[in-house]
Structure formats: structure tokens, C-alpha cells
Scaffold this motif. Structure first.
Motif, mmCIF file in Angstrom:
data_model
loop_
_atom_site.group_PDB
_atom_site.id
_atom_site.type_symbol
_atom_site.label_atom_id
_atom_site.label_comp_id
_atom_site.label_asym_id
_atom_site.label_seq_id
_atom_site.Cartn_x
_atom_site.Cartn_y
_atom_site.Cartn_z
ATOM 1 N N HIS A 68 0.750 -1.305 -0.079
ATOM 2 C CA HIS A 68 0.063 -0.117 -0.010
ATOM 3 C C HIS A 68 0.711 1.164 0.171
ATOM 4 C CE1 HIS A 68 -3.184 2.791 0.692
ATOM 5 N NE2 HIS A 68 -2.795 3.378 1.925
ATOM 6 N N ALA A 69 1.987 1.227 0.833
ATOM 7 C CA ALA A 69 2.635 2.675 0.990
ATOM 8 C C ALA A 69 3.348 2.847 -0.341
ATOM 9 C CB ALA A 69 4.009 2.425 1.880
ATOM 10 N N ARG A 70 3.530 1.746 -1.142
ATOM 11 C CA ARG A 70 4.243 2.001 -2.626
ATOM 12 C C ARG A 70 3.215 2.524 -3.443
ATOM 13 N NH1 ARG A 70 7.007 -2.143 -0.499
ATOM 14 N NH2 ARG A 70 9.535 -1.944 -0.575
ATOM 15 N N ALA A 71 2.028 1.937 -3.325
ATOM 16 C CA ALA A 71 0.895 2.560 -4.186
ATOM 17 C C ALA A 71 0.654 3.932 -4.091
ATOM 18 C CB ALA A 71 -0.360 1.807 -4.162
ATOM 19 N N LEU A 72 0.746 4.242 -2.687
ATOM 20 C CA LEU A 72 0.570 5.776 -2.125
ATOM 21 C C LEU A 72 1.538 6.612 -3.123
ATOM 22 C CD1 LEU A 72 -0.277 5.699 1.298
ATOM 23 C CD2 LEU A 72 -1.822 6.304 -0.355
ATOM 24 N N MET A 73 2.704 6.181 -3.056
ATOM 25 C CA MET A 73 3.927 6.951 -3.635
ATOM 26 C C MET A 73 3.639 7.166 -5.022
ATOM 27 S SD MET A 73 6.101 8.121 -1.546
ATOM 28 C CE MET A 73 7.623 8.462 -2.718
ATOM 29 N N ARG A 74 3.120 5.963 -5.528
ATOM 30 C CA ARG A 74 2.824 6.229 -7.079
ATOM 31 C C ARG A 74 1.496 7.081 -7.552
ATOM 32 N NH1 ARG A 74 3.320 0.379 -7.029
ATOM 33 N NH2 ARG A 74 1.075 0.284 -6.993
ATOM 34 N N GLU A 75 0.717 7.033 -6.606
ATOM 35 C CA GLU A 75 -0.724 7.721 -7.195
ATOM 36 C C GLU A 75 -1.048 8.983 -6.198
ATOM 37 O OE1 GLU A 75 -3.356 4.297 -6.219
ATOM 38 O OE2 GLU A 75 -2.351 2.815 -7.837
ATOM 39 N N ARG A 76 -0.280 9.046 -5.060
ATOM 40 C CA ARG A 76 -0.868 10.309 -4.213
ATOM 41 C C ARG A 76 0.243 10.942 -3.839
ATOM 42 N NH1 ARG A 76 -6.216 7.508 -1.236
ATOM 43 N NH2 ARG A 76 -7.065 6.872 -3.137
ATOM 44 N N PHE A 77 1.341 10.875 -4.355
ATOM 45 C CA PHE A 77 2.540 11.676 -3.895
ATOM 46 C C PHE A 77 2.133 13.208 -4.074
ATOM 47 C CE2 PHE A 77 6.612 13.660 -5.271
ATOM 48 C CZ PHE A 77 7.277 13.786 -4.219
ATOM 49 N N THR A 78 2.805 13.959 -3.020
ATOM 50 C CA THR A 78 2.435 15.306 -3.151
ATOM 51 C C THR A 78 3.732 16.014 -3.110
ATOM 52 O OG1 THR A 78 0.410 15.255 -1.734
ATOM 53 C CG2 THR A 78 1.544 17.291 -1.622
ATOM 54 N N ARG A 267 0.525 2.420 9.560
ATOM 55 C CA ARG A 267 -0.363 1.773 8.742
ATOM 56 C C ARG A 267 -1.445 1.763 8.842
ATOM 57 N NH1 ARG A 267 3.447 -2.601 9.438
ATOM 58 N NH2 ARG A 267 2.151 -3.693 10.799
ATOM 59 N N ALA A 268 -2.376 1.761 9.762
ATOM 60 C CA ALA A 268 -3.585 1.934 10.260
ATOM 61 C C ALA A 268 -4.077 3.247 9.715
ATOM 62 C CB ALA A 268 -4.051 1.817 11.598
ATOM 63 N N MET A 269 -3.314 4.554 10.055
ATOM 64 C CA MET A 269 -3.625 5.921 9.664
ATOM 65 C C MET A 269 -3.816 5.993 8.167
ATOM 66 S SD MET A 269 -1.414 7.973 12.520
ATOM 67 C CE MET A 269 -1.884 8.060 14.435
ATOM 68 N N LEU A 270 -2.517 5.604 7.591
ATOM 69 C CA LEU A 270 -2.761 5.649 6.091
ATOM 70 C C LEU A 270 -3.600 4.837 5.471
ATOM 71 C CD1 LEU A 270 1.208 5.225 5.360
ATOM 72 C CD2 LEU A 270 0.032 7.340 5.081
ATOM 73 N N TRP A 272 -6.675 4.391 6.647
ATOM 74 C CA TRP A 272 -7.869 4.932 6.992
ATOM 75 C C TRP A 272 -8.000 6.275 5.990
ATOM 76 C CZ3 TRP A 272 -9.471 9.693 8.733
ATOM 77 C CH2 TRP A 272 -10.967 9.814 9.436
ATOM 78 N N GLU A 273 -7.025 7.001 6.090
ATOM 79 C CA GLU A 273 -7.103 8.309 5.102
ATOM 80 C C GLU A 273 -7.254 7.854 3.819
ATOM 81 O OE1 GLU A 273 -4.556 11.415 7.619
ATOM 82 O OE2 GLU A 273 -3.518 10.264 6.374
ATOM 83 N N ALA A 274 -6.598 6.795 3.148
ATOM 84 C CA ALA A 274 -6.725 6.461 1.981
ATOM 85 C C ALA A 274 -8.116 5.990 1.560
ATOM 86 C CB ALA A 274 -5.729 5.211 1.372
ATOM 87 N N ALA A 275 -8.865 5.185 2.466
ATOM 88 C CA ALA A 275 -10.069 4.803 2.423
ATOM 89 C C ALA A 275 -10.862 5.890 2.395
ATOM 90 C CB ALA A 275 -10.394 3.696 3.370
ATOM 91 N N ARG A 276 -10.791 6.748 3.408
ATOM 92 C CA ARG A 276 -11.945 7.777 3.416
ATOM 93 C C ARG A 276 -11.605 8.919 2.012
ATOM 94 N NH1 ARG A 276 -15.411 8.910 8.039
ATOM 95 N NH2 ARG A 276 -14.783 11.010 7.758
ATOM 96 N N ALA A 277 -10.427 9.167 1.492
ATOM 97 C CA ALA A 277 -10.221 9.973 0.486
ATOM 98 C C ALA A 277 -10.985 9.245 -0.787
ATOM 99 C CB ALA A 277 -8.742 10.067 -0.033
ATOM 100 N N ASP A 278 -10.884 7.883 -0.999
ATOM 101 C CA ASP A 278 -11.598 7.173 -2.117
ATOM 102 C C ASP A 278 -13.041 7.372 -2.042
ATOM 103 O OD1 ASP A 278 -9.402 6.467 -3.235
ATOM 104 O OD2 ASP A 278 -9.384 4.473 -2.874
ATOM 105 N N ALA A 279 -13.642 7.173 -0.678
ATOM 106 C CA ALA A 279 -14.874 7.050 -0.555
ATOM 107 C C ALA A 279 -15.455 8.430 -0.775
ATOM 108 C CB ALA A 279 -15.319 6.819 0.807
ATOM 109 N N ARG A 280 -14.644 9.558 -0.680
ATOM 110 C CA ARG A 280 -15.318 10.966 -1.047
ATOM 111 C C ARG A 280 -15.213 11.473 -2.510
ATOM 112 N NH1 ARG A 280 -14.607 14.974 3.765
ATOM 113 N NH2 ARG A 280 -15.103 13.853 5.510
ATOM 114 N N ALA A 281 -14.470 10.663 -3.146
ATOM 115 C CA ALA A 281 -13.973 10.705 -4.675
ATOM 116 C C ALA A 281 -15.549 10.675 -5.417
ATOM 117 C CB ALA A 281 -12.914 9.997 -5.143
#
Length: 281
Positions: A68-78, A267-270, A272-281
Motif C-alpha cells: 500500500h505504501a508504494r501504491a500511495l507513492m505512485r498515485e498520491r505523491f504530493t 499503517r492504520a492511519m494511512l 484509514w485516510e486513503a479509504a476515506r479519500a476514495d469514499a469521498r471521490a
């Protein structure tokens, strides 16, 4: 019992569910099995879990995989811009929670907390038991005790401001803690640290929820692009976990890096936030 008005119950169920999902190491857990372990019916557990996270338990499990962390780096890097991330604007938004902060002056920091009274208390949270600390200006500390225990967490935090007067007074902090974890209302923060640390923490406040950045990006944002190691140290010394989101800082490789209060919490925080972001999209 009304779970929406009983945060202790609500958070305890979520913490147990997250721990169970995390412990599975990527293996799929059925809704029936998870619900049985939470002593709930499948329908009730799914409803409570989805209300808090924004997605079903099955969907949430996908966010706790090892990749999941690598996926975040690919898709949600700021990419942080210094003007935006370290603008001393004094406000930020975390979902529906308004975060307002005030930074301690360098002279005040040099006095190591002398003249400050810091209240503390222990509270339930979705990520395990939390130790909250605060002055009359707002929260100055938020830690998690499951990995270290209460005494060690309190000793760790109080050692950061050794000259301060520390008193147990959870009632003073309860409204701020409730806002922080319910993600609604306003949370006031009192940033007690050195000037460089505060710049790093302010940059972290500029990373949107559901996204991640790297230590090198933070170094550039605070105007010290070669000070990646010093930035990593300042991130690790962040006293207000969760609200100052040091969990959103990852390695360039996509590795999680460290987390002062335990990698399961990060891991739980990341997730949780990714799930919430997707749910709001």
C-alpha cells in the motif's frame, strides 16, 4: 447504547478490528469472521465500520496490504511548495476538522517549558489508547501508548519540556481530543519546538489527507534541500501525532520508514485516510 455518542465504545471496536485486519498480514478475512470476533452481527459490524471508515471492511483490507505504501507513492505523491506549506497561515483542514495552531517563540523554547503548565490525560482512539497533552493555547502533545505503555509514553513526552509543570487533568483536553478523532469542529495546537522543527511540522500540515510525501520533499519545502537527515529527525520528534501528520512522510522507495509510536499505527492511519479519500471521490 448509541455508538455515535459513545466514542470510547466506538473507538475500541475500530481499534480491535484494525488490529485484527493488520495481524492477518494481507490474508482475506470474511465479514462473518470479523464480526464474530467483535461480538457483533455481520450487518451491525459492517454498518458501524463503514460509518467510521467510509468503506466496507472488505475494501479496507486492501489498504493494509504490504504494497500500500508504494501504491500511495505512485498515485498520491504530493510535491510540497514552500510558500504554501510553510506560510505561517495558522490554519489547515483535516477532513471536517479545522486545525488552528500557534508556534512557540525561540526564546520560549530555549526555556525548556519553564513557566508552562501542561495538562495530560489518556483517551481512547481508533489507533489505540492516546496520551494527550496541552497548554491553555491548545494541544501540544498526542502520543499512542499501545507499543510503549503509559509510563514510557508519558516519560517520553514530558522529557521534551523538562521545566514545565505537568498535571493530570483530562477534562481540560477532552473537547480537543474528541474533535481530533471525530474529525469535526476545531482543534487548537500549541507547537512547542525549535524553529527548524516547527518549520518541518508546518510543512507536514500542508500534506493533504489521503496523500503522502517524502523526507526530501519536506527538506525542499523548508528551504534546506540537503538536510534530509535533519528533517527525518524533526519528523520523528513530532509531538502531536495524527494532527501533525508525520505518518504521511515516506521514503522515496515507497517504504514506510519509521514511526515513533509503532508501524502498525502508521499503517492504520494511512489506510484509514486513503479509504476515506476514495469514499469521498
Amino acid at each position: 447504547m448509541n455508538e455515535m455518542t459513545e466514542p470510547g465504545y466506538h473507538y475500541a471496536v475500530m481499534r480491535r478490528a484494525i488490529e485484527r485486519i493488520d495481524a492477518a498480514g494481507g490474508a482475506a478475512l470474511s465479514l462473518d469472521d470479523l464480526a464474530a470476533e467483535m461480538n457483533m452481527s455481520p450487518a451491525h459490524f459492517q454498518r458501524l465500520f463503514s460509518r467510521w471508515v467510509g468503506v466496507s471492511p472488505k475494501r479496507y483490507q486492501q489498504y493494509l496490504t504490504l504494497g500500500h505504501a508504494r501504491a500511495l507513492m505512485r498515485e498520491r505523491f504530493t510535491t510540497l511548495e514552500a510558500a504554501d506549506a510553510v506560510g505561517l497561515s495558522g490554519s489547515g483542514r483535516l477532513h471536517d476538522l479545522f486545525v488552528r495552531w500557534e508556534a512557540m517563540s525561540p526564546g520560549e523554547f530555549a526555556r525548556r517549558g519553564a513557566g508552562l503548565t501542561i495538562a495530560y490525560g489518556f483517551f481512547p482512539s481508533p489507533f489505540g489508547e492516546a496520551l494527550a497533552m496541552g497548554t491553555d493555547k491548545g494541544l501540544c502533545g498526542l502520543a499512542f501508548t499501545d507499543e510503549t505503555g503509559r509510563e514510557a509514553a508519558l516519560a517520553d513526552m514530558t522529557a521534551r519540556w523538562p521545566e514545565a509543570r505537568v498535571v493530570e487533568a483530562p477534562e481540560r483536553l477532552a473537547p480537543l481530543v474528541e474533535a481530533a478523532f471525530a474529525q469535526k469542529g476545531e482543534a487548537r495546537l500549541h507547537l512547542i519546538g525549535g524553529p527548524f522543527q516547527i518549520k518541518v511540522w508546518e510543512a507536514l500540515l500542508g500534506v493533504p489527507s489521503g496523500q503522502v510525501t517524502t523526507y526530501s520533499e519536506i527538506a525542499r519545502a523548508v528551504g534546506h534541500p540537503t538536510a534530509v537527515r535533519a528533517v527525518g529527525t524533526a519528523v520523528g520528534r513530532n509531538p502531536i501525532s495524527w494532527l501533525i501528520p508525520c505518518h504521511r512522510a515516506l521514503r522515496k522507495s515507497g517504504g514506510l520508514g519509521g514511526y515513533h509510536w509503532g508501524l502498525p499505527v502508521k499503517r492504520a492511519m494511512l489506510a484509514w485516510e486513503a479509504a476515506r479519500a476514495d469514499a469521498r471521490a
